[in-house]
Design a protein around this motif. Structure first.
Motif, mmCIF file in Angstrom:
data_model
loop_
_atom_site.group_PDB
_atom_site.id
_atom_site.type_symbol
_atom_site.label_atom_id
_atom_site.label_comp_id
_atom_site.label_asym_id
_atom_site.label_seq_id
_atom_site.Cartn_x
_atom_site.Cartn_y
_atom_site.Cartn_z
ATOM 1 N N HIS A 44 -8.739 6.860 -1.851
ATOM 2 C CA HIS A 44 -7.546 6.547 -2.645
ATOM 3 C C HIS A 44 -7.459 7.399 -3.911
ATOM 4 N N GLY A 101 -2.653 10.456 -0.558
ATOM 5 C CA GLY A 101 -2.816 9.548 0.571
ATOM 6 C C GLY A 101 -3.464 10.210 1.763
ATOM 7 N N PHE A 127 1.216 6.452 8.699
ATOM 8 C CA PHE A 127 2.115 5.613 7.906
ATOM 9 C C PHE A 127 3.305 5.133 8.728
ATOM 10 N N TRP A 133 6.114 3.079 -2.823
ATOM 11 C CA TRP A 133 5.374 3.942 -1.904
ATOM 12 C C TRP A 133 5.260 3.293 -0.523
ATOM 13 N N VAL A 188 3.384 2.411 3.025
ATOM 14 C CA VAL A 188 2.006 2.031 3.313
ATOM 15 C C VAL A 188 1.687 2.299 4.774
ATOM 16 N N ILE A 215 -5.993 -0.403 4.367
ATOM 17 C CA ILE A 215 -4.587 -0.105 4.123
ATOM 18 C C ILE A 215 -4.497 1.114 3.214
ATOM 19 N N LYS A 237 -1.991 3.662 0.881
ATOM 20 C CA LYS A 237 -0.726 3.766 0.176
ATOM 21 C C LYS A 237 -0.446 5.236 -0.089
#
Length: 393
Positions: A227, A231, A235, A267, A269, A278, A280
């Motif tokens: 992170h 990214g 997605f 944004w 995800v 997950i 972002k």
């Protein structure tokens, strides 16, 4: 992506309008705008601010390809490693590759960074490129960012069909396989293609000259998901349709369309498959916005569209901004515009870039402005799109 300032984020699809303050051009600015070439810089003293009324809009998620981005880590510090690995199913795929050779210990060494597609199906896979953008690795991140977008917008794909046997791997972009990437150089690729078998996409850093199949078979270490940058992963949103709630009227003054700010426009995800976490996509880089804005002129004025580097004061990474956009016709023909067109970047206020000037209809009836926008790699966000009523006489 070169340091993005992230604002508040949340899960909403309706942008809220903030009534802040009316912005008025200084005397002579109308004339200055009309004397500026499309894509060039015009100075608007005392005008540019983030405190401009925002256009209310709806975002509709459009059908689109499976969307994968590789930008975490942005700088690959390990000499031989996998920076991304994601499974894909038959159908359309969009891949945005944004990685840098960051190896400096025990020494700065030449590398190559490639996007690998493995056929994990039981039949021969066929691949056809729908859109394609590839630049030579470079230290000039701004140029790569805006040229990459412009090339993607202009691409018509290829009629060539490539075949991959079950269990075998190929380089998605054969040019990348031949490039030597020196320390700190950015590798930037933007691809949309269709496949007819399940597959696996990897972004691999390896020694120059390493065959694709060898890199795919021998390099196993996947860099942990962190992170730390824009990214990494697959997605759920690749395309948006943007429609304004209320018709923009020149009599109401200056307004701005705010996209890719993390607040008005959250944004998207997804999921990073190696960690199962997950993901972002901070910046929505690689997401395509198909914008249709209704407008009219009840006072006979035209509408100038400009943008500017609204985050120039944030940090050392935000000192310049460069982008590309597709815009419908007005005083200038419709088409792809690099922003700016005649220099590398715009720096800060009072600099604005003129994108288009739209003419009012003879009877004041509604018209539609069409834009194709995607957040520009290497630049800080957002890139506000400001609509300014101006006298064309």
């Amino acid at each position: 992506m070169k340091k993005l300032k992230t604002l508040l984020s949340g899960i909403v699809v309706t942008a809220s309008c903030m009534q802040l303050q009316a912005q008025v051009l200084q005397p002579g600015s109308d004339k200055a705008i009309l004397q500026t070439k499309q894509g060039s810089i015009v100075e608007l003293p005392g005008f540019l601010t983030e405190k401009i009324d925002k256009i209310n809009y709806q975002k509709i998620v459009l059908p689109g390809p499976q969307f994968i981005i590789s930008d975490d880590p942005e700088y690959i510090r390990v000499p031989e490693a996998i920076a991304l690995k994601e499974a894909v199913v038959p159908g359309a795929v969009r891949l945005y590759l944004y990685n840098v050779n960051g190896v400096k210990e025990p020494a700065k060494i030449d590398r190559k960074i490639i996007a690998v597609l493995k056929n994990t199906g039981k039949q021969t896979m066929h691949l056809r490129m729908l859109k394609y953008s590839s630049q030579k690795p470079s230290l000039n991140y701004f140029q790569i960012g805006k040229q990459g977008l412009a090339d993607y917008f202009a691409s018509n794909g290829s009629v060539v069909i490539r075949s991959i046997a079950p269990g075998k791997s190929i380089s998605i972009d054969e040019k990348l396989d031949k490039h030597i990437v020196k320390y700190d150089e950015l590798v930037h690729g933007f691809y949309e293609f269709v496949i007819d078998q399940p597959g696996e996409i990897s972004v691999v850093q390896a020694a120059p000259g390493t065959p694709v199949q060898v890199a795919a078979d021998k390099i196993k270490n996947i860099i942990p998901f962190g992170h730390a940058n824009a990214g990494r992963g697959i997605f759920g949103v690749s395309n948006y349709k943007v429609l304004n709630d209320k018709v923009v009227d020149t009599k109401d003054g200056v307004v701005q369309l705010m996209l890719a700010d993390g607040a008005t426009d959250p944004w998207v995800v997804g999921k990073e498959s190696h960690s199962g976490k997950i993901a972002k996509l901070a910046g929505n880089y690689g997401v395509m916005y198909d914008v249709e804005l209704k407008w009219k002129s009840t006072d006979g004025k035209g509408l100038a569209l400009v943008t500017w580097n609204s985050r120039s004061a944030d940090n050392q990474w935000c000192g310049g901004m460069a982008a590309s956009i597709v815009v419908s016709g007005g005083l200038f023909p419709e088409g792809i515009i690099q922003l700016p067109k005649d220099r590398l970047v715009t720096k800060k206020a009072p600099e604005a870039i003129l994108i288009q000037v739209f003419k009012p209809s003879a009877d004041g009836s509604e018209q539609t402005i069409k834009l194709k926008y995607s957040p520009p790699g290497a630049s800080c966000l957002p890139t506000p799109l400001i609509f300014i009523p101006i006298d064309l006489k």
